[in-house]
Design a protein around this motif. Structure first.
Motif: not given
Length: 427
Positions: A341-346, A351-352, A363-368
């Motif tokens: 599972r990856l974390a995607i942000t809007k 996000h910090v 969190l929220g690396c969006n695949g990178r």
């Protein structure tokens, strides 16, 4: 608590041995407690310990159990958004810092690997961002020009150059950034854990954080067998974020990304695919990414089922696509298929958050995440040590839950199906 076994994967079968991370069974008081033993938490722990800060990492399973040990293995520079867009979003001064930081994350990561001699099959042979339709090619060329204007080691490649670099005539244009590369993700996670422990940090696996509350001037973290009191806390749970902090889980969308791997290819076949060994990700509605590892295996990644998988049959579309790119792969054995599972942000930015002066969230690396999370560790350590006066090279924002978050599984599945259809049609 019994630790869950590693998800079945090529990496689980081939990684270096793990370092001992016993469960926490005695109450502790530390300067900084970190929840999450992926790249972000481990890198932050390492950079804190290097500066003599008493640091403890709590990991529910083992270091690298999640996406950190199960990703595509690409170290890609930059963020999803173009440099001009970053400056427009954050202003000239902070925007410039975000650009410099994000495009420098791969050099930072590979330098750290060399400094600590982490055995993780790391190479820095470049990243290709490739297009197979005119609209995407124009957008990538514009990105390349923005990078070139800022003095980055970037070039734009045409169809003929790409055919030589990739062994397929699928692509009409691509941006090559020579700072990109690849590594063995689980070996790297275990190497980071070993480096952090050697520097003085404590890392405890099999130790989930069950609750977090204020206790006087300190934070109190309850775990199954012990309680941790900490002056400061970092939450670094990314795609496995739960309700430990109010509303945080609803600020990201956890999305599964899947990978299929071949058996080692013959030298002739391997040389016909990505002969100079860059990594590649496509600019499409549903990203496909791939690389040839140091053992001649082809690893194909992309969006798969929104559930755990354990076989290459679960992502047969990736195998079919690989055979479309390189017909010589027909009949080759595919030995592994896995995901995490990856974390995607809007807004597709990492996000910090700093909801209190002594708590930090990333969190929220969006695949990178490979290079970005590693480099974020140094930034977060700086903030944890220096407090609000210590500026970092990413914006610190408020926690904003995504509207209608409860419907994300349906939305993601629909988007994946629609995106694949649009990619097949070339629109």
């Amino acid at each position: 608590m019994t630790r869950l076994p590693l998800p079945p994967s090529l990496y689980a079968d081939t990684a270096v041995a793990p370092v001992a991370t016993p469960p926490l069974d005695t109450d502790k008081t530390v300067s900084v407690a970190i929840v999450g033993g992926g790249y972000t938490g481990l890198s932050t722990a390492l950079h804190l310990a290097e500066q003599g800060v008493e640091t403890l990492v709590l990991e529910a399973q083992e270091p690298g159990w999640g996406a950190s040990g199960n990703n595509g293995g690409h170290t890609n520079p930059g963020l999803k958004h173009d440099p001009d867009q970053i400056e427009a979003d954050f202003g000239a001064e902070l925007g410039r810092r975000v650009i410099d930081f994000s495009y420098g994350t791969t050099n930072f990561t590979h330098d750290l690997i060399r400094r600590y001699q982490i055995p993780c099959e790391a190479r820095q042979n470049g990243t290709l961002r490739a297009a197979y339709n005119e609209a995407s090619a124009a957008a990538i060329e514009e990105t390349a020009q923005q990078c070139i204007r800022r003095g980055m080691p970037v070039t734009y490649l045409n169809r003929e150059e790409l055919r030589e670099m990739t062994g397929t005539d699928r692509y009409i244009g691509a941006m090559l950034d020579t700072r990109g590369g690849d590594l063995h993700p689980l070996s790297y996670a275990r190497g980071l854990a070993r480096a952090a422990i050697s520097a003085g940090a404590k890392v405890h696996g099999g130790t989930p954080a069950l609750s977090l509350r204020r206790d006087g001037l300190r934070w109190c973290i309850e775990t199954p067998r012990a309680i941790v009191h900490a002056d400061k806390v970092l939450l670094a749970t990314n795609g496995f974020t739960d309700d430990l902090w109010p509303a945080l889980r609803r600020t990201i969308v956890p999305v599964f990304s899947s990978i299929a791997a071949t058996a080692p290819l013959s030298d002739d076949v391997a040389r016909s695919i990505m002969p100079t060994r860059p990594v590649l990700y496509e600019s499409g509605h549903i990203t496909v990414y791939y690389r040839i590892d140091q053992h001649n295996r082809l690893l194909m990644g992309g969006r798969g089922p929104m559930r755990w998988i354990s076989s290459p049959n679960d992502v047969a579309y990736l195998i079919r696509y690989a055979e479309r790119l390189w017909p010589q792969l027909k009949g080759v054995a595919w030995t592994h298929g896995w995901n995490s599972r990856l974390a995607i942000t809007k807004d597709h930015y990492p996000h910090v958050h700093e909801p209190a002066e002594t708590i930090l969230i990333s969190l929220g690396c969006n695949g990178r995440g490979v290079a970005l999370s590693t480099a974020m560790g140094a930034q977060l350590a700086r903030r944890l040590i220096g407090g609000v006066k210590a500026e970092i090279d990413m914006p610190i924002t408020g926690i904003k839950p995504i509207p209608m978050h409860a419907f994300w599984p349906v939305g993601v599945t629909t988007a994946v199906i629609a995106g694949r259809a649009r990619d097949r049609l070339g629109i």
